[in-house]
Design a protein around this motif. Structure first.
Motif, PDB file in Angstrom:
ATOM      1  N   ARG A   1       0.856  -1.188   0.000  1.00 47.76           N
ATOM      2  CA  ARG A   1       0.000   0.000   0.000  1.00 47.76           C
ATOM      3  C   ARG A   1       0.890   1.235   0.000  1.00 47.76           C
ATOM      4  N   VAL A   2       0.760   2.078  -1.029  1.00 50.33           N
ATOM      5  CA  VAL A   2       1.605   3.259  -1.156  1.00 50.33           C
ATOM      6  C   VAL A   2       0.720   4.499  -1.268  1.00 50.33           C
ATOM      7  N   ARG A   3       1.335   5.642  -0.994  1.00 53.45           N
ATOM      8  CA  ARG A   3       0.582   6.906  -1.002  1.00 53.45           C
ATOM      9  C   ARG A   3       1.165   7.873  -2.023  1.00 53.45           C
ATOM     10  N   VAL A   4       0.261   8.499  -2.803  1.00 53.56           N
ATOM     11  CA  VAL A   4       0.614   9.609  -3.684  1.00 53.56           C
ATOM     12  C   VAL A   4      -0.311  10.765  -3.301  1.00 53.56           C
ATOM     13  N   TRP A   5       0.226  11.742  -2.624  1.00 54.06           N
ATOM     14  CA  TRP A   5      -0.580  12.824  -2.060  1.00 54.06           C
ATOM     15  C   TRP A   5      -1.695  12.228  -1.197  1.00 54.06           C
ATOM     16  N   ASP A   6      -2.958  12.485  -1.537  1.00 52.41           N
ATOM     17  CA  ASP A   6      -4.058  11.965  -0.710  1.00 52.41           C
ATOM     18  C   ASP A   6      -4.569  10.609  -1.180  1.00 52.41           C
ATOM     19  N   ASP A   7      -3.994  10.077  -2.245  1.00 49.19           N
ATOM     20  CA  ASP A   7      -4.450   8.798  -2.782  1.00 49.19           C
ATOM     21  C   ASP A   7      -3.618   7.648  -2.224  1.00 49.19           C
TER      22      ASP A   7
END
Length: 400
Positions: free
Chosen positions: A147-153
Motif C-alpha cells: 500500500r503506497v501513497r501519492v498525495w491523498d491517494d
C-alpha cells in the motif's frame, strides 16, 4: 288574409345551434411541465448555437515519457496510450520507508536518475545515475501488494526487490527507499472535481498527461530576462508529456524559445484538444481539465539536481510532501508570481489565489485501442465557454 300561425315545432327548427362545450382545462402540473420542456429545448438550441468552434492551434513538437516518477524523462518521437496515459509513464515510483511517494520536492537527486524506456511490457527497467553502477530491474508482478501513497491517494504497488531498494537508497541518500511498480489492473481515479468519471492515472501527481506550450515558455523567459534574473529556463523544468508549438514552423522545445504563431498561454482558454487524425491514424481527444499549480520542482536544475536558491544544495528535505517549497526568490517561480498567480489570472477556485500556474493537465476523452501520439501531429483546440447560467457546473467552462 292572415296566414296560419307557425307551430312551435317549425320555429325551433330554424333556431341557432347551441355553442360547443369549452375544451377541458389542462391540469396545472401538465402546463408547468410543458413550459419546462420548452425552456429546456430552447436552452439546448442556444447551447448548440453558441458552442465554441474548434480551431487549429499548433502541432506536437515534443513527447516525453517518465517511466519512474520524478526521474528524468525520455524524449520519444511517438508513444502509445493506455487507459492511464502514455504507456510506461509513471508506472514505477520510489517510496520512503512508510510507503509515501518520493519526488524531487523531497529527494532532488531524482532529477539525476536516468531511466531507459522498456522495450516491452516484460522488459526490465534500466536506471543510471552519475558515478553509480547501472541498475537493471526485472519486472516483478507477483507477490503481496504494497500500500503506497501519492498525495491523498492510496493505491497498490508491487515491490521490485531489495537490489532496487538498496540502489535507490544509496543514490538518493534516502534511507529505507523502495521501488514499486503499479499493480496490474490497479485503478487510481483522477480528481472528480475536474476530471470526468472513469478518468485514471498511474503514479502521476493527479492526472494522466501534462501539456505545455513553447510560446508560453518563451514568454516566461522573456520576463525572466527583463527582470535580470538569469538564464533561460528549459522546458524540462516543467516536466510535460506533450509539448505544443508553432503550427507555422519547427521549434526546439528544449531550448526554451518562443513558439512563433501560437499565442503565449493560449492553452489557458482550451476546453479540449484533438491530436492527429490525419491519414489512417485515428484522432485522439484530450480534455483540458485543470491548470497546473507549480511546486518546487521547476526551480530544480534538472542537470544538477540542485534547487535554485537552496542553502543545502541537493540534499533530501523531509519537512513535508513539498520538501519545504521553493526558496523565496527561486526562479522561475519568483517571476511566475508576478503574472501567473490564481488571483492575477482571475481564478476564483478556493485555494488557487496564491498558487502559480504553468501548463495544463489533460485527461483522455477518446483514445481508440492502439492510439498513438507523435511529434508533428496537428493540434486542434476547442475553446472554453465563458461562465453563464447555461454553463453552471459544466466542465470545460472558464475558471473565473
Amino acid at each position: 288574409r292572415r296566414g296560419r300561425p307557425t307551430s312551435p315545432t317549425m320555429s325551433s327548427s330554424f333556431a341557432s345551434p347551441p355553442p360547443p362545450p369549452p375544451p377541458p382545462e389542462l391540469p396545472a402540473g401538465i402546463e408547468f411541465a410543458g413550459a419546462i420542456l420548452i425552456l429546456i429545448l430552447t436552452s439546448l438550441i442556444i447551447w448548440k448555437i453558441t458552442a465554441p468552434r474548434p480551431l487549429p492551434a499548433g502541432k506536437i513538437t515534443g513527447v516525453v515519457v517518465y517511466p519512474l516518477k520524478s526521474a528524468r524523462g525520455v524524449n520519444v518521437r511517438r508513444a502509445s496510450l493506455d487507459t492511464r496515459g502514455l504507456v510506461y509513464d509513471r508506472l514505477w515510483m520510489a517510496v520512503d520507508a512508510r510507503g509515501s511517494f518520493l519526488s524531487q520536492r523531497r529527494a532532488p537527486k531524482l532529477a539525476l536518475v536516468e531511466p531507459e524506456l522498456p522495450s516491452s511490457a516484460d522488459a526490465p527497467l534500466r536506471l543510471r545515475f552519475p558515478g553509480a553502477k547501472a541498475l537493471e530491474v526485472p519486472v516483478v508482478r507477483d507477490g503481496p501488494p504494497t500500500r503506497v501513497r501519492v498525495w491523498d491517494d492510496h493505491c497498490d504497488g508491487i515491490d521490485q526487490g531489495d537490489a532496487a531498494a538498496n540502489w535507490l537508497s544509496a543514490v538518493l541518500e534516502v534511507e529505507g527507499a523502495r521501488l514499486v511498480r503499479m499493480k496490474e489492473g490497479a485503478r487510481r481515479p483522477c480528481d472528480a472535481r475536474y476530471a470526468p468519471r472513469g478518468s485514471l492515472t498511474a503514479y502521476s501527481d493527479g492526472f494522466p498527461l501534462l501539456l505545455a506550450s513553447e510560446a508560453s515558455l518563451g514568454a516566461l523567459n522573456e520576463r525572466i530576462a527583463a527582470r535580470g534574473r538569469g538564464k533561460k529556463v528549459p522546458m524540462d523544468r516543467f516536466r510535460p508529456n506533450l509539448i505544443v508549438g508553432d503550427r507555422f514552423g519547427d521549434r526546439d522545445h528544449r531550448s526554451g524559445g518562443a513558439g512563433g504563431g501560437l499565442a503565449p498561454f493560449a492553452e489557458d482558454g482550451w476546453a479540449s484538444i484533438r491530436v492527429g487524425g490525419g491519414g489512417l491514424s485515428p484522432a485522439l481527444v484530450f480534455g483540458v481539465v485543470k491548470p497546473c499549480a507549480r511546486c518546487k520542482i521547476p526551480t530544480i536544475d534538472q542537470k544538477t539536481g540542485v534547487p535554485d536558491g537552496a542553502a543545502g544544495g541537493g540534499r533530501a528535505d523531509f519537512s513535508d510532501d513539498e520538501g519545504g517549497g521553493p526558496a523565496a526568490e527561486a526562479e522561475p517561480t519568483a517571476t511566475l508570481r508576478t503574472f501567473r498567480t490564481g488571483s492575477l489570472l482571475g481564478y476564483r477556485k478556493k485555494g488557487w489565489a496564491k498558487d502559480v500556474f504553468f501548463a495544463q493537465n489533460l485527461t483522455i476523452a477518446a483514445a481508440p485501442p492502439g492510439g498513438v501520439v507523435a511529434v508533428g501531429d496537428v493540434v486542434v483546440a476547442t475553446p472554453r465557454r465563458r461562465p453563464s447560467w447555461l454553463a453552471w457546473g459544466v466542465r470545460g467552462v472558464d475558471y473565473a
